[in-house]
Write an enzyme that holds these catalytic residues in place. Sequence first.
Site, PDB file in Angstrom:
ATOM      1  N   SER A  36      76.804  50.777  43.694  1.00  0.00           N
ATOM      2  CA  SER A  36      75.841  50.237  44.656  1.00  0.00           C
ATOM      3  C   SER A  36      74.903  49.280  43.939  1.00  0.00           C
ATOM      4  O   SER A  36      74.298  49.645  42.937  1.00  0.00           O
ATOM      5  CB  SER A  36      74.993  51.349  45.262  1.00  0.00           C
ATOM      6  OG  SER A  36      75.790  52.253  45.952  1.00  0.00           O
TER       7      SER A  36
ATOM      8  N   GLU B 115      69.503  48.299  42.368  1.00  0.00           N
ATOM      9  CA  GLU B 115      69.658  49.602  41.720  1.00  0.00           C
ATOM     10  C   GLU B 115      69.906  49.481  40.220  1.00  0.00           C
ATOM     11  O   GLU B 115      69.278  50.203  39.445  1.00  0.00           O
ATOM     12  CB  GLU B 115      70.794  50.383  42.392  1.00  0.00           C
ATOM     13  CG  GLU B 115      70.780  51.836  41.977  1.00  0.00           C
ATOM     14  CD  GLU B 115      72.059  52.566  42.338  1.00  0.00           C
ATOM     15  OE1 GLU B 115      72.015  53.358  43.250  1.00  0.00           O
ATOM     16  OE2 GLU B 115      73.092  52.346  41.696  1.00  0.00           O
TER      17      GLU B 115
ATOM     18  N   ARG C 209      67.679  58.010  42.944  1.00  0.00           N
ATOM     19  CA  ARG C 209      68.099  56.984  41.963  1.00  0.00           C
ATOM     20  C   ARG C 209      66.944  56.608  41.029  1.00  0.00           C
ATOM     21  O   ARG C 209      66.736  55.433  40.707  1.00  0.00           O
ATOM     22  CB  ARG C 209      68.602  55.715  42.665  1.00  0.00           C
ATOM     23  CG  ARG C 209      69.860  55.896  43.478  1.00  0.00           C
ATOM     24  CD  ARG C 209      71.060  56.205  42.592  1.00  0.00           C
ATOM     25  NE  ARG C 209      72.296  56.122  43.346  1.00  0.00           N
ATOM     26  CZ  ARG C 209      72.779  57.099  44.101  1.00  0.00           C
ATOM     27  NH1 ARG C 209      72.133  58.256  44.178  1.00  0.00           N
ATOM     28  NH2 ARG C 209      73.907  56.943  44.742  1.00  0.00           N
TER      29      ARG C 209
HETATM   30  N1  EPU Z   1      78.263  50.990  55.972  1.00  0.00           N
HETATM   31  C1  EPU Z   1      78.628  49.887  56.701  1.00  0.00           C
HETATM   32  N2  EPU Z   1      79.193  48.823  56.033  1.00  0.00           N
HETATM   33  C2  EPU Z   1      79.382  48.831  54.706  1.00  0.00           C
HETATM   34  C3  EPU Z   1      78.998  49.962  53.955  1.00  0.00           C
HETATM   35  C4  EPU Z   1      78.429  51.034  54.628  1.00  0.00           C
HETATM   36  O1  EPU Z   1      78.458  49.839  57.922  1.00  0.00           O
HETATM   37  O2  EPU Z   1      79.884  47.834  54.184  1.00  0.00           O
HETATM   38  C5  EPU Z   1      77.704  52.153  56.681  1.00  0.00           C
HETATM   39  C6  EPU Z   1      78.737  53.283  56.697  1.00  0.00           C
HETATM   40  O3  EPU Z   1      79.602  53.186  57.796  1.00  0.00           O
HETATM   41  C7  EPU Z   1      77.871  54.500  56.764  1.00  0.00           C
HETATM   42  C8  EPU Z   1      76.648  54.098  55.979  1.00  0.00           C
HETATM   43  O4  EPU Z   1      76.630  52.691  55.943  1.00  0.00           O
HETATM   44  O5  EPU Z   1      77.483  54.766  58.089  1.00  0.00           O
HETATM   45  C9  EPU Z   1      76.626  54.682  54.580  1.00  0.00           C
HETATM   46  O6  EPU Z   1      77.762  54.235  53.851  1.00  0.00           O
HETATM   47  P1  EPU Z   1      78.433  55.117  52.692  1.00  0.00           P
HETATM   48  O7  EPU Z   1      78.726  56.481  53.179  1.00  0.00           O
HETATM   49  O8  EPU Z   1      79.566  54.331  52.136  1.00  0.00           O
HETATM   50  O9  EPU Z   1      77.297  55.329  51.607  1.00  0.00           O
HETATM   51  P2  EPU Z   1      76.154  54.365  51.049  1.00  0.00           P
HETATM   52  O10 EPU Z   1      74.864  54.817  51.615  1.00  0.00           O
HETATM   53  O11 EPU Z   1      76.542  52.964  51.283  1.00  0.00           O
HETATM   54  C10 EPU Z   1      75.539  55.879  49.034  1.00  0.00           C
HETATM   55  C11 EPU Z   1      75.320  55.728  47.562  1.00  0.00           C
HETATM   56  C12 EPU Z   1      76.643  55.678  46.821  1.00  0.00           C
HETATM   57  C13 EPU Z   1      77.379  56.966  47.096  1.00  0.00           C
HETATM   58  C14 EPU Z   1      77.572  57.118  48.610  1.00  0.00           C
HETATM   59  C15 EPU Z   1      78.161  58.452  48.967  1.00  0.00           C
HETATM   60  C16 EPU Z   1      73.223  54.569  47.235  1.00  0.00           C
HETATM   61  C17 EPU Z   1      72.558  53.290  46.886  1.00  0.00           C
HETATM   62  N3  EPU Z   1      74.549  54.538  47.286  1.00  0.00           N
HETATM   63  O12 EPU Z   1      76.195  54.707  49.492  1.00  0.00           O
HETATM   64  O13 EPU Z   1      76.341  55.618  45.428  1.00  0.00           O
HETATM   65  O14 EPU Z   1      78.647  56.995  46.461  1.00  0.00           O
HETATM   66  O15 EPU Z   1      76.296  57.045  49.284  1.00  0.00           O
HETATM   67  O16 EPU Z   1      77.212  59.456  48.771  1.00  0.00           O
HETATM   68  O17 EPU Z   1      72.547  55.559  47.454  1.00  0.00           O
HETATM   69  C18 EPU Z   1      76.044  54.190  43.541  1.00  0.00           C
HETATM   70  O18 EPU Z   1      74.904  54.613  43.469  1.00  0.00           O
HETATM   71  O19 EPU Z   1      76.484  53.353  42.723  1.00  0.00           O
HETATM   72  C19 EPU Z   1      76.918  54.646  44.623  1.00  0.00           C
HETATM   73  C20 EPU Z   1      78.153  54.168  44.803  1.00  0.00           C
END
Ligand code: EPU
Length: 348
Positions: free
Chosen positions: A248, A344, A170
């Site tokens: 995010s 972010e 990012r």
């Molecule tokens: N999780 C929770 N509770 C929540 C959200 C997430 O427990 O409310 C846990 C999930 O169960 C999972 C882990 O956190 O084990 C990761 O969650 P998720 O797969 O939804 O991905 P993320 O790490 O929260 C990142 C990116 C997203 C991208 C997704 C999929 C960043 C800051 N965010 O989110 O990017 O779509 O992975 O690759 O890196 C963005 O940048 O705007 C964005 C949406």
Amino acid sequence: MSQTDSAEFIAGYPLKAHNTFGFDVRAQWACRIEREAQLMTAVRDPRAAGLPRLVLGGGSNVVLTGDFAGLVLLVALRGRRIVSEDADAVYVEAAAGEPWHEFVAWTLSQGLPGLENLALIPGTVGAAPIQNIGAYGLEMGERFASLRAVELATGEAVEFDARACAFGYRDSFFKREGRDRFVITSVTFRLPKAWEPRAGYADLARELAANGFEANGKQPDAQAIFDAVVAVRRKKLPDPLELGNAGSFFKNPVIDAGQFEALKSREPDVASYAQPDGRVKLAAGWLIDRCGWKGRAMGAAAVHERQALVLVNRGGASGAEVLALAQAIQRDVLARFGVELEAEPVCL
Ligand code: EPU
């Protein structure tokens, strides 16, 4: 100056439709940029002299905390084409104002896979390299060839390769030193001919399995991955047209191995991803969720009910309200886990 290079200045321009949080703020001046030459006409106009500038594409990664006392450049450059190919890859170029998702769909319609994991990300092609957009196991930087940007101080168009862009998680040159200095006008992608599905990301793998694809059985094609990514995103992430948000709101923090071991012994089910350099990336969404913030509101700003990493405008919120909510979350996560969350989006 030719007629086509002239840039129309609009005073008191409403930005509500130009930021995905839907904040109701105005720009002192705005110029719609449909041709590259209009950029320099706009910034050299006496009305813009000495004023700060803001480049807006889709406005999907910005928090506008008030009226903008400066010149907003609305990048509306359009066009996309296949540029060339070599033995290993096809090169495609898109103008900065092309909507990202439409561009991804177009590459697939041309029989060119490679960007499908990045389906449905809001914003424009020109914004994609700034924060090196990434999702579901792929970062844009992996498909990047070069970009063209205009340096506002000189009016010169400069070509940047991947190294010059200094992509990180990012992050890029354009989010740091290059910020406010360059306007990206087009981006060229390198789509390798040897395509392999990138289907390992947990949510995506689950969706594909539900659609009849298995890790060791029937393999998904690029369209199946595109469809699955769209489905997963629709389940978890709010549509900015229905509920204002900027995706995010925090980066996933990366901590060192020692700090992680200590955290893991206290919180055994902490969501984490080992990094190539030995450090560990934590899921900020998990940390925020665990602090009890999911679905909670402060005024009209709230934490999304299905993904705690996303802050939303429930209607009529100001940027300041969203920032106050973000700070309350940062304080709680720091107090409970000893981890600092970094915003972010760009906050103005
Ligand atoms: N999780 C929770 N509770 C929540 C959200 C997430 O427990 O409310 C846990 C999930 O169960 C999972 C882990 O956190 O084990 C990761 O969650 P998720 O797969 O939804 O991905 P993320 O790490 O929260 C990142 C990116 C997203 C991208 C997704 C999929 C960043 C800051 N965010 O989110 O990017 O779509 O992975 O690759 O890196 C963005 O940048 O705007 C964005 C949406």
